[in-house]
Scaffold this active site. Structure first.
Site, PDB file in Angstrom:
ATOM      1  N   TYR A  75       0.844  -1.205   0.000  1.00 10.80           N
ATOM      2  CA  TYR A  75       0.000   0.000   0.000  1.00 10.80           C
ATOM      3  C   TYR A  75       0.880   1.256   0.000  1.00 10.80           C
ATOM      4  O   TYR A  75       0.661   2.197  -0.764  1.00 10.80           O
ATOM      5  CB  TYR A  75      -0.877  -0.055   1.255  1.00 10.80           C
ATOM      6  CG  TYR A  75      -1.650   1.188   1.606  1.00 10.80           C
ATOM      7  CD1 TYR A  75      -2.907   1.425   1.060  1.00 10.80           C
ATOM      8  CD2 TYR A  75      -1.148   2.106   2.532  1.00 10.80           C
ATOM      9  CE1 TYR A  75      -3.633   2.557   1.419  1.00 10.80           C
ATOM     10  CE2 TYR A  75      -1.866   3.227   2.893  1.00 10.80           C
ATOM     11  CZ  TYR A  75      -3.109   3.448   2.335  1.00 10.80           C
ATOM     12  OH  TYR A  75      -3.821   4.565   2.687  1.00 10.80           O
ATOM     13  N   LYS A 129       1.212   4.464  -2.645  1.00 11.25           N
ATOM     14  CA  LYS A 129       1.008   5.863  -2.266  1.00 11.25           C
ATOM     15  C   LYS A 129       2.249   6.712  -2.600  1.00 11.25           C
ATOM     16  O   LYS A 129       2.134   7.900  -2.880  1.00 11.25           O
ATOM     17  CB  LYS A 129       0.652   5.964  -0.782  1.00 11.25           C
ATOM     18  CG  LYS A 129      -0.703   5.323  -0.445  1.00 11.25           C
ATOM     19  CD  LYS A 129      -1.856   5.984  -1.186  1.00 11.25           C
ATOM     20  CE  LYS A 129      -3.209   5.511  -0.692  1.00 11.25           C
ATOM     21  NZ  LYS A 129      -4.338   6.211  -1.339  1.00 11.25           N
TER      22      LYS A 129
END
Ligand SMILES: NC(=O)c1ccc[n+]([C@@H]2O[C@H](COP(=O)([O-])OP(=O)(O)OC[C@H]3O[C@@H](n4cnc5c(N)ncnc54)[C@H](O)[C@@H]3O)[C@@H](O)[C@H]2O)c1
Length: 255
Positions: free
Chosen positions: A161, A165
């Site tokens: 994740y 980002k």
């Protein structure tokens, strides 16, 4: 410039993705209070209908779309332009976090799912919205969502994740350069920890306590504490800000 909170947003068309999520609901409601017209996009039509029915002003729309399906994205943008009358803002919140406590547990499917929605779908939707804003010729605002993980590499099993980002921050800067000449700003909002299902799902209590201790303000944010910054970035007040990553972390990170 009118010195209201949502300066310039009255009558403007706004797409919010991830709209029925924890932060997305707060962002959708905040835009509605400025007099903007909101298209709320997420996966479940029933939840979207509930959200939109409770908004004041309008017209507002709820549209179910899986944004990983890139062929749906042009329809989202076209419908917003047609039914809201214009498209001025894209606030792209849709994302997934799949926690894996050990690196060895991470599968290719975990990687693909998180990169596909958090970064790939984000790029193509931002591009489609930006092109529509260029065609309209009245500028625009694109607001992407990073996370403190873009900087820290992530906590609590979130390295994949976090990598997505990091990509969002780079992408945001690149899009800001590409669209700047059209007075379309592109900025990332980077929350620290926010009290939503995404943060709390599978989060170990000890990690949660550690996060609070490492946050100078001493608590985890509520979604409304993120929504105000999104509206600010969309408003006329922020028209000279582009390519920025706005850190909203209670001091957890300082940059
Ligand atoms: N909660 C936090 O602590 C935190 C911290 C940093 C960054 N963020 C970021 O803020 C944004 C909002 O997060 P949140 O906490 O509200 O999460 P959330 O899980 O509550 O909401 C995310 C929403 O995205 C939607 N979504 C997921 N995949 C989709 C797809 N393929 N198509 C359409 N919609 C899809 C989900 O249905 C959900 O409603 C995300 O970009 C997230 O990465 C959150």
């Amino acid at each position: 410039m009118a010195w209201s909170v949502g300066a310039g947003l009255e009558g403007k068309g706004v797409i919010v993705t991830g709209a029925t999520g924890g932060i997305g609901q707060a962002v959708t409601r905040a835009f509605a209070t400025t007099g903007a017209r909101v298209m709320a996009v997420d996966l479940d039509q029933g939840r979207l209908n509930e959200l939109v029915a409770a908004l004041g002003g309008g017209p507002h729309i709820g549209m179910a779309a899986d944004l990983r399906d890139l062929s749906r994205q042009d329809a989202v943008v076209a419908r917003a332009r047609q039914e809201l009358g214009n498209l001025y803002v894209l606030a792209n919140l849709a994302a997934v976090l799949r926690r894996r406590n050990s690196l060895d547990e991470i599968t290719e499917d975990d990687w693909d799912l998180q990169q596909d929605i958090n970064l790939k779908a984000a790029f193509f939707l931002c591009r489609a919205a930006g092109k529509a804003m260029v065609a309209q010729g009245r500028g625009g605002r694109i607001i992407t969502f990073a996370s403190q993980g873009w900087w820290t590499g992530g906590f609590g099993g979130s390295v994949v994740y976090a990598a997505s980002k990091g990509g969002v921050v780079s992408m945001t800067r690149g899009l800001a350069r590409s669209f700047g000449a059209h007075q379309i700003t592109v900025n990332a909002v980077s929350p620290g920890q926010v009290n939503t299902p995404m943060l709390m799902t599978d989060l170990e209590p000890a990690v949660y306590e550690a996060i609070k201790q490492q946050t100078p303000l001493g608590y985890v944010a509520e979604p409304e504490e993120i929504a105000g910054t999104v509206v600010f970035l969309a408003s006329d007040h922020a028209r000279y800000i582009t390519g920025a990553t706005i850190n909203i972390s209670g001091g957890f990170l300082m940059y």
